[in-house]
Design an enzyme around this catalytic site. Sequence first.
Site, short mmCIF file in Angstrom:
data_model
loop_
_atom_site.label_atom_id
_atom_site.label_comp_id
_atom_site.label_asym_id
_atom_site.label_seq_id
_atom_site.Cartn_x
_atom_site.Cartn_y
_atom_site.Cartn_z
N HIS A 73 -12.01 -3.20 -0.82
CA HIS A 73 -12.28 -4.38 -1.65
C HIS A 73 -13.76 -4.77 -1.55
O HIS A 73 -14.39 -5.12 -2.55
CB HIS A 73 -11.46 -5.58 -1.17
CG HIS A 73 -9.99 -5.44 -1.35
ND1 HIS A 73 -9.12 -5.38 -0.29
CD2 HIS A 73 -9.22 -5.38 -2.47
CE1 HIS A 73 -7.89 -5.29 -0.74
NE2 HIS A 73 -7.91 -5.28 -2.06
N SER B 223 -6.01 0.66 2.19
CA SER B 223 -4.99 -0.11 1.51
C SER B 223 -4.60 -1.28 2.39
O SER B 223 -4.59 -1.16 3.62
CB SER B 223 -3.76 0.78 1.27
OG SER B 223 -2.63 -0.01 0.99
#
Length: 282
Positions: A37, A187
């Site tokens: 991210h 993840s």
Amino acid sequence: MEIFSNVKEISNIIAAIKAQQFSIGFVPTMGALHKGHLALVEKAMANNDKVFVSVFVNPTQFNNTDDLNKYPRNLEKDIAQLESISKEILVFAPTVHEMYEGNTTAQQFDFDGLENEMEGKFRKGHFNGVGTIVKRLFEIVKPDNAYFGEKDFQQLQIIKKLVEKYHIPVNVVGCKIEREFNGLAMSSRNARLTDSQKREAPFIYKTLKTAKTLFGTKSANQVSKWVNNQFENNKILTLEYFNISEVDSLKEMKRKSENKKYRAFIAVYAGDIRLIDNIALN
Ligand code: PAF
């Protein structure tokens, strides 16, 4: 760092930013931020005047309530990570009620069949939920550029289709998969892996890399068979699907065509944790 939870409040800020003709970069997330991210946020920072990051665990894209309940949530930690990049980042962390206005259901979309392949077969309704929330977020944030990771490659193609079908004026930017040192795709779900699952999980990417090599000389069928065999005796990882698909239609490859691009896609379970990954083949 400014954190908004209210649509009205954030809309006023966005109107003011637009009035000054500043460009807006947007990174939608479900929180539990990791380096993947943060790479998207850094890209958005480099290419836009203002950057918004949304943190919202979207209930309508979970086809499994257990997965929704267990989804890691830690807004404080997310904010600290964003602050370590820049205090200028604007965070939007709304409630379910704020986003769905009391009607927590997904709109039904036709993504020209993209939604029926791979994840669509195993996660019924998932992409209706993703489409609903991303459309709503785009309508609120009105970004010039929005950043999505290629780990969710099918989602990326579907969001491009959403933007095209609804004429939403946003440039959708796909960003390469960020990996752990051992190759495991980053993840939020990795945080739930036990030590033994963590040790075994890099096997997924290792298998994809060998599949890519085999793709040079073997048919899709032969490569798929080889991958299935690899997982047959694995006590920790269970293969859900392995597909070699054409990147635009996401349809399974039947015969190799020189001028088409293909990717291999995989979904694997480690206990009740579902991990996905993919690799470009040509
Ligand atoms: O990729 C995700 O984290 C989510 O699917 C998204 C795009 C933020 C929509 O909830």
